[in-house]
Scaffold this motif. Structure first.
Motif, PDB file in Angstrom:
ATOM      1  N   ALA A  50       0.500 -14.532  22.500  1.00 46.13           N
ATOM      2  CA  ALA A  50      -0.246 -14.642  21.117  1.00 46.13           C
ATOM      3  C   ALA A  50      -1.548 -14.845  21.311  1.00 46.13           C
ATOM      4  O   ALA A  50      -2.537 -14.169  20.699  1.00 46.13           O
ATOM      5  CB  ALA A  50       0.420 -15.911  20.448  1.00 46.13           C
ATOM      6  N   TYR A  51      -2.327 -15.705  22.313  1.00 43.47           N
ATOM      7  CA  TYR A  51      -3.488 -15.954  22.648  1.00 43.47           C
ATOM      8  C   TYR A  51      -4.148 -14.555  23.076  1.00 43.47           C
ATOM      9  O   TYR A  51      -5.345 -14.167  22.590  1.00 43.47           O
ATOM     10  CB  TYR A  51      -3.579 -16.878  23.730  1.00 43.47           C
ATOM     11  CG  TYR A  51      -5.147 -17.145  24.032  1.00 43.47           C
ATOM     12  CD1 TYR A  51      -5.936 -18.325  23.473  1.00 43.47           C
ATOM     13  CD2 TYR A  51      -5.956 -16.262  25.041  1.00 43.47           C
ATOM     14  CE1 TYR A  51      -7.006 -18.596  23.832  1.00 43.47           C
ATOM     15  CE2 TYR A  51      -7.278 -16.733  25.189  1.00 43.47           C
ATOM     16  CZ  TYR A  51      -7.871 -17.795  24.663  1.00 43.47           C
ATOM     17  OH  TYR A  51      -9.187 -18.073  24.792  1.00 43.47           O
ATOM     18  N   SER A  52      -3.635 -13.825  23.796  1.00 40.90           N
ATOM     19  CA  SER A  52      -4.055 -12.769  24.533  1.00 40.90           C
ATOM     20  C   SER A  52      -4.288 -11.572  23.197  1.00 40.90           C
ATOM     21  O   SER A  52      -5.115 -10.825  23.099  1.00 40.90           O
ATOM     22  CB  SER A  52      -3.305 -12.078  25.538  1.00 40.90           C
ATOM     23  OG  SER A  52      -3.521 -10.789  25.794  1.00 40.90           O
ATOM     24  N   PHE A  53      -3.292 -11.420  22.393  1.00 38.98           N
ATOM     25  CA  PHE A  53      -3.204 -10.396  21.498  1.00 38.98           C
ATOM     26  C   PHE A  53      -4.313 -10.795  20.355  1.00 38.98           C
ATOM     27  O   PHE A  53      -5.140 -10.082  19.972  1.00 38.98           O
ATOM     28  CB  PHE A  53      -1.904 -10.419  20.679  1.00 38.98           C
ATOM     29  CG  PHE A  53      -1.663  -9.357  19.559  1.00 38.98           C
ATOM     30  CD1 PHE A  53      -1.909  -7.942  20.247  1.00 38.98           C
ATOM     31  CD2 PHE A  53      -1.466  -9.423  18.375  1.00 38.98           C
ATOM     32  CE1 PHE A  53      -1.956  -6.773  19.421  1.00 38.98           C
ATOM     33  CE2 PHE A  53      -1.297  -8.395  17.488  1.00 38.98           C
ATOM     34  CZ  PHE A  53      -1.426  -7.228  17.830  1.00 38.98           C
ATOM     35  N   THR A  54      -4.330 -12.105  20.133  1.00 39.80           N
ATOM     36  CA  THR A  54      -5.541 -12.566  18.884  1.00 39.80           C
ATOM     37  C   THR A  54      -6.950 -12.466  19.843  1.00 39.80           C
ATOM     38  O   THR A  54      -7.959 -11.722  19.051  1.00 39.80           O
ATOM     39  CB  THR A  54      -5.218 -14.083  18.742  1.00 39.80           C
ATOM     40  OG1 THR A  54      -4.023 -14.194  18.278  1.00 39.80           O
ATOM     41  CG2 THR A  54      -6.445 -14.636  18.003  1.00 39.80           C
ATOM     42  N   GLU A  55      -7.153 -12.602  20.970  1.00 38.79           N
ATOM     43  CA  GLU A  55      -8.481 -12.403  21.593  1.00 38.79           C
ATOM     44  C   GLU A  55      -8.623 -10.967  21.750  1.00 38.79           C
ATOM     45  O   GLU A  55      -9.918 -10.618  21.209  1.00 38.79           O
ATOM     46  CB  GLU A  55      -8.411 -12.999  23.073  1.00 38.79           C
ATOM     47  CG  GLU A  55      -9.744 -13.068  23.618  1.00 38.79           C
ATOM     48  CD  GLU A  55      -9.629 -13.404  25.135  1.00 38.79           C
ATOM     49  OE1 GLU A  55     -10.272 -14.443  25.593  1.00 38.79           O
ATOM     50  OE2 GLU A  55      -8.780 -12.948  25.993  1.00 38.79           O
ATOM     51  N   PHE A  56      -7.793 -10.138  21.895  1.00 45.85           N
ATOM     52  CA  PHE A  56      -7.958  -8.907  21.836  1.00 45.85           C
ATOM     53  C   PHE A  56      -8.444  -8.398  20.642  1.00 45.85           C
ATOM     54  O   PHE A  56      -9.525  -7.550  20.578  1.00 45.85           O
ATOM     55  CB  PHE A  56      -6.705  -8.063  22.368  1.00 45.85           C
ATOM     56  CG  PHE A  56      -6.903  -6.548  22.697  1.00 45.85           C
ATOM     57  CD1 PHE A  56      -7.403  -6.016  23.659  1.00 45.85           C
ATOM     58  CD2 PHE A  56      -6.614  -5.786  21.432  1.00 45.85           C
ATOM     59  CE1 PHE A  56      -7.344  -4.454  23.700  1.00 45.85           C
ATOM     60  CE2 PHE A  56      -6.785  -4.452  21.450  1.00 45.85           C
ATOM     61  CZ  PHE A  56      -7.248  -3.771  22.615  1.00 45.85           C
ATOM     62  N   ILE A  57      -7.740  -8.658  19.604  1.00 44.14           N
ATOM     63  CA  ILE A  57      -8.114  -8.230  18.107  1.00 44.14           C
ATOM     64  C   ILE A  57      -9.608  -8.475  17.930  1.00 44.14           C
ATOM     65  O   ILE A  57     -10.383  -7.960  17.598  1.00 44.14           O
ATOM     66  CB  ILE A  57      -7.226  -8.762  17.442  1.00 44.14           C
ATOM     67  CG1 ILE A  57      -5.996  -8.112  17.494  1.00 44.14           C
ATOM     68  CG2 ILE A  57      -7.842  -8.436  15.849  1.00 44.14           C
ATOM     69  CD1 ILE A  57      -4.850  -8.534  16.441  1.00 44.14           C
ATOM     70  N   ILE A  58      -9.895 -10.035  18.090  1.00 43.19           N
ATOM     71  CA  ILE A  58     -11.318 -10.551  17.981  1.00 43.19           C
ATOM     72  C   ILE A  58     -12.235  -9.692  18.679  1.00 43.19           C
ATOM     73  O   ILE A  58     -13.263  -9.562  18.180  1.00 43.19           O
ATOM     74  CB  ILE A  58     -11.088 -11.969  17.954  1.00 43.19           C
ATOM     75  CG1 ILE A  58     -10.563 -12.471  16.959  1.00 43.19           C
ATOM     76  CG2 ILE A  58     -12.672 -12.803  17.755  1.00 43.19           C
ATOM     77  CD1 ILE A  58      -9.888 -14.235  16.996  1.00 43.19           C
ATOM     78  N   LYS A  59     -12.321  -9.964  19.963  1.00 33.61           N
ATOM     79  CA  LYS A  59     -13.272  -9.287  20.840  1.00 33.61           C
ATOM     80  C   LYS A  59     -13.532  -7.578  20.488  1.00 33.61           C
ATOM     81  O   LYS A  59     -14.545  -7.294  20.533  1.00 33.61           O
ATOM     82  CB  LYS A  59     -12.847  -9.368  22.241  1.00 33.61           C
ATOM     83  CG  LYS A  59     -12.952 -10.828  22.719  1.00 33.61           C
ATOM     84  CD  LYS A  59     -12.949 -10.987  24.128  1.00 33.61           C
ATOM     85  CE  LYS A  59     -13.154 -12.333  24.427  1.00 33.61           C
ATOM     86  NZ  LYS A  59     -13.236 -12.432  26.208  1.00 33.61           N
TER      87      LYS A  59
END
Length: 98
Positions: A50-59
């Protein structure tokens, strides 16, 4: 209902729990559609993904895109937003190559 991937993904991202980045499970296969990620069990692997997916979207797409996903309507725990599948596809490749 906000899917786990967004609810806990944003929470862990905002809490700056970067240790989750280094704890991505070693995956050799990830389904091609994001439905499984919405229902992923709430355990350490689920939080890391979940962290990885969120970070990917934001970055890659910006925080506004994440907010846009939160505002879209979810039907039967399935994404009702076309571009999520495209973003998921790119993230999936990144995780599998990790």
């Amino acid at each position: 209902h906000i899917p786990f991937i967004f609810n806990d993904g944003i929470a862990t991202y905002e809490a700056n729990q970067t240790w989750l980045k280094g704890n991505l499970p070693n995956l050799t296969d990830i389904p091609e559609t994001p439905d499984w990620l919405i229902k992923h069990p709430q355990n350490q692997a689920g939080y890391a993904l979940a962290y990885s997916f969120t970070e990917f979207i934001i970055k890659n797409y910006g925080y506004d895109k994440m907010i846009e996903f939160l505002k879209c309507d979810y039907q039967n725990n399935k994404f009702d937003f076309e571009s999520v599948n495209e973003i998921y596809s790119k993230w999936r490749i990144l995780v599998l190559n990790h």
